[in-house]
Motif scaffolding. Structure first.
Motif: not given
Length: 237
Positions: A106-135
């Motif tokens: 549980l702890a590693n799954a949560y930490t792993g998702l939280q450790a993803v660079d926010p800028e990387t996620k923002d760039a993916a969202k900017g490319m039009g990825l939905s929440g599920g696609q981002l995941l």
């Protein structure tokens, strides 16, 4: 040293491996118990940790659940669960060990998702990825090292702790040890040591196998990043 040499002698006797209830039978039981416990722990902990990490919420819940499950003594669970409808045998052992496997998963799954660079996620969202696609396309691939590390920790802990299954007639390598105590330390000392050696060797093998798996599933660029972090943290470097 005599007990240790007696243990080696016991392990070198083929009959102690092949007889009914021998080392091979107990090893098979041990692996089956451990497999199902880790599998149940994964089914429970990984989806919850991934979902909470993806949403960016529930950190306090993860810490609370992880700490609570760590605080529950496995031996206490093994004592209580057989008195319920689960009864004695392998089932209460699997349930108890599954609870024990939940915190690192549980702890590693949560930490792993939280450790993803926010800028990387923002760039993916900017490319039009939905929440599920981002995941699926960004967060999960980048969190694989954390997920593998959690699985590795859970597997080693479960394999080592499954020795306690013998207290509720659950089988496993612990049976070798308790049978040796039943013979008395003077007669069964070698068998006790042999059982302990078998548990240690199995735990080390599991650790080595999952360490290799963790390395193989970690993308090469992430390995380089982790090595640089370790080097930067080393004062001697």
């Amino acid at each position: 040293m005599s007990y240790f040499s007696d243990g080696i002698t016991w392990l070198n006797d083929p009959l102690n491996w092949t007889n009914p209830g021998g080392l091979l039978d107990r090893l098979r039981e041990h692996l089956v118990i451990s497999f199902w416990a880790v599998l149940i722990g994964c089914v429970v902990a990984l989806p919850l940790g991934i979902w909470l990490g993806h949403r960016g919420r529930g950190g306090g819940l993860v810490i609370t659940v992880a700490n609570l499950t760590r605080a529950i003594p496995t031996l206490a669970l093994l004592t209580i669960l057989p008195l319920t409808a689960l009864g004695f045998g392998k089932l209460p052992v699997i349930v108890a060990l599954a609870v024990f496997a939940v915190p690192p998963l549980l702890a590693n799954a949560y930490t792993g998702l939280q450790a993803v660079d926010p800028e990387t996620k923002d760039a993916a969202k900017g490319m039009g990825l939905s929440g599920g696609q981002l995941l699926r396309r960004v967060e999960l691939p980048l969190s694989v090292p954390y997920l593998a590390a959690g699985l590795r920790t859970a597997a080693v802990q479960v394999v080592a702790t499954a020795t306690l299954a013998t207290f509720v007639n659950g089988g496993g390598l612990g049976q070798i040890i308790t049978a040796g105590f039943g013979l008395g330390i003077s007669v069964g000392g070698g068998q006790i040591v042999a059982g302990g050696i078998a548990v240690v060797v199995l735990a080390l093998l599991v650790e080595g196998i999952f360490a290799l798996v963790e390395r193989l599933v970690t993308p090469r660029p992430l390995r380089s990043v982790r090595r640089r972090k370790v080097a930067a943290a080393d004062p001697a470097g």
